[in-house]
Write an enzyme that holds these catalytic residues in place. Structure first.
Site, short mmCIF file in Angstrom:
data_model
loop_
_atom_site.label_atom_id
_atom_site.label_comp_id
_atom_site.label_asym_id
_atom_site.label_seq_id
_atom_site.Cartn_x
_atom_site.Cartn_y
_atom_site.Cartn_z
NE ARG A 142 -31.12 39.95 -22.41
CZ ARG A 142 -31.57 40.64 -21.37
NH1 ARG A 142 -32.77 40.40 -20.88
NH2 ARG A 142 -30.82 41.56 -20.80
CG HIS B 71 -29.60 35.90 -25.92
ND1 HIS B 71 -29.76 35.89 -24.55
CD2 HIS B 71 -28.98 37.07 -26.21
CE1 HIS B 71 -29.26 37.00 -24.04
NE2 HIS B 71 -28.78 37.73 -25.01
CE1 TYR C 152 -31.49 44.55 -28.19
CE2 TYR C 152 -30.03 45.55 -26.57
CZ TYR C 152 -30.56 44.43 -27.17
OH TYR C 152 -30.17 43.18 -26.74
CG HIS D 220 -29.73 46.12 -20.88
ND1 HIS D 220 -30.42 46.77 -21.89
CD2 HIS D 220 -29.62 44.82 -21.31
CE1 HIS D 220 -30.69 45.93 -22.86
NE2 HIS D 220 -30.23 44.75 -22.53
CE LYS E 109 -24.00 38.75 -18.07
NZ LYS E 109 -23.85 39.18 -19.47
NE ARG F 171 -28.93 38.77 -19.14
CZ ARG F 171 -29.26 39.81 -18.38
NH1 ARG F 171 -30.13 39.65 -17.38
NH2 ARG F 171 -28.75 41.01 -18.60
#
Length: 371
Positions: free
Chosen positions: A319, A316, A351, A342, A236, A209
């Site tokens: 990514r 982004h 995805y 994730h 994150k 990110r």
């Protein structure tokens, strides 16, 4: 909302005592010593909402997340101002009106985020008796296509067109070649060109990110026991993860360090920023001010503009491209999840579902439908 005094107390060692005294002084505790905002001012309500639900102590928020919260709060305030409403005035009609206002004005994903912010505020108000009714039950969010998409409308028929926010391998490599070409100044040209190219390669080959990339230090890199280079990242939700560095990116990393006159010896104790603003001075490393997101965004957008296509590309996009390419090359789902950071494998699976859809013809060719 501009000045939330109670937030300044978060780092104090006497936080609990100060918070308790603050609440008691402002009469925000009921007879059961629970937070009650039934008779509070709107300023107190907003302060406590942001303190308890948004800027939670010890929970790291990325600049993007903070910016999104501010945008969502501003949208709500603009709506209330336009209709001469206060937070106390919000009831069933106002909830439905704001719901309609957001759906009409914003694309599905933005609308969902803004309505989720509104829901959290209403729920907090109900939990603290600021609102006497459970108003959030009347919020209805729009449906949104799963995954990383841009929804566009074609003219004149106004039909919805879905664009995936990622690049194929050929376009990604083509775009990377323009990262060093955007440098216009002669001062520190070599350092800037190598820095920009490394930025592009790390975005493309790590799936970091933007905030994670900008937070990298020289000490973030290390060799494992087999001699391969890795980067330790704080992602994150303040969650650490480790990402392998491709040989191409490793080579550029050391070339960049050499151009700066910096040591290329891996040092886990070095907390100096990997990417920093290079001033037009003879000694560019003298003052290391970490590169900001606007600067990173500008680098990407200028490269995109110079390349002459995919004008909507942002940091982004790389990514999304990274995750998709891993799955297309049969990297196990669980491994991709860990590398991408994730929180739930269902995100990674979105995805994979699209990759499988794109490869449907491969499976169909194996099926003999005619004798």
């Amino acid at each position: 909302m501009k000045d939330l005094p109670i937030l300044n107390q978060l780092t104090s060692e006497q936080y609990l005592v100060q918070l308790r005294n603050n609440l008691e002084h402002r009469q925000l505790l009921d007879e059961n010593r629970n937070l009650s905002l039934s008779d509070s001012s709107e300023q107190d309500f907003l302060e406590m909402f942001f303190l308890e639900k948004i800027f939670i102590p010890d929970k790291q928020r990325s600049p993007h997340t903070i910016k999104a919260y501010r945008s969502d709060a501003k949208t709500l305030l603009i709506f209330l101002t336009e209709y001469s409403l206060s937070f106390r005035d919000i009831g069933f009609p106002e909830v439905k009106a704001y719901n309609k206002y957001i759906k009409e004005k914003y694309a599905p994903k933005s609308a969902i985020r803004k309505l989720e912010f509104f829901r959290r505020l209403l729920d907090f108000g109900y939990e603290t008796q600021f609102y006497q009714a459970h108003l959030s039950t009347w919020i209805t969010k729009p449906s949104s296509k799963k995954g990383h998409y841009i929804i566009e409308e074609t003219q004149p028929e106004m039909q919805t067109r879905v664009q995936v926010r990622e690049l194929n391998q050929k376009d990604a490599e083509y775009l990377l070649s323009f990262f060093p070409r955007i440098v216009k100044t002669n001062q520190n040209r070599e350092q800037l060109e190598k820095r920009n190219l490394l930025i592009g390669y790390l975005l493309y080959t790590t799936g970091l990110r933007a905030g994670e990339l900008l937070s990298l230090n020289w000490g973030s890199f290390r060799y494992n026991r087999q001699g391969y280079l890795y980067a330790d990242v704080i992602g994150k939700g303040n969650k650490p993860r480790t990402i392998p560095i491709k040989e191409e990116s490793e080579k550029l990393l050391f070339e960049y360090r050499k151009s700066l006159g910096e040591s290329v010896e891996i040092n886990p104790e070095d907390t100096s920023p990997l990417f920093f603003a290079l001033y037009n001075k003879k000694e560019p490393c003298e003052h290391k001010k970490r590169l900001t997101y606007p600067s990173l965004y500008k680098i990407v957008k200028e490269a995109v503009h110079l390349a002459g296509k995919h004008q909507k590309v942002s940091p982004h996009w790389f990514r999304h491209t990274f995750v998709t390419m891993l799955l297309e090359n049969d990297v196990p789902l669980a491994v991709v999840k860990d590398w991408a950071g994730h929180s739930d494998i269902s995100t990674t699976n979105i995805y994979l579902e699209r990759v499988n859809q794109d490869n449907a013809h491969v499976h169909m060719q194996k099926v003999n439908l005619f004798r």
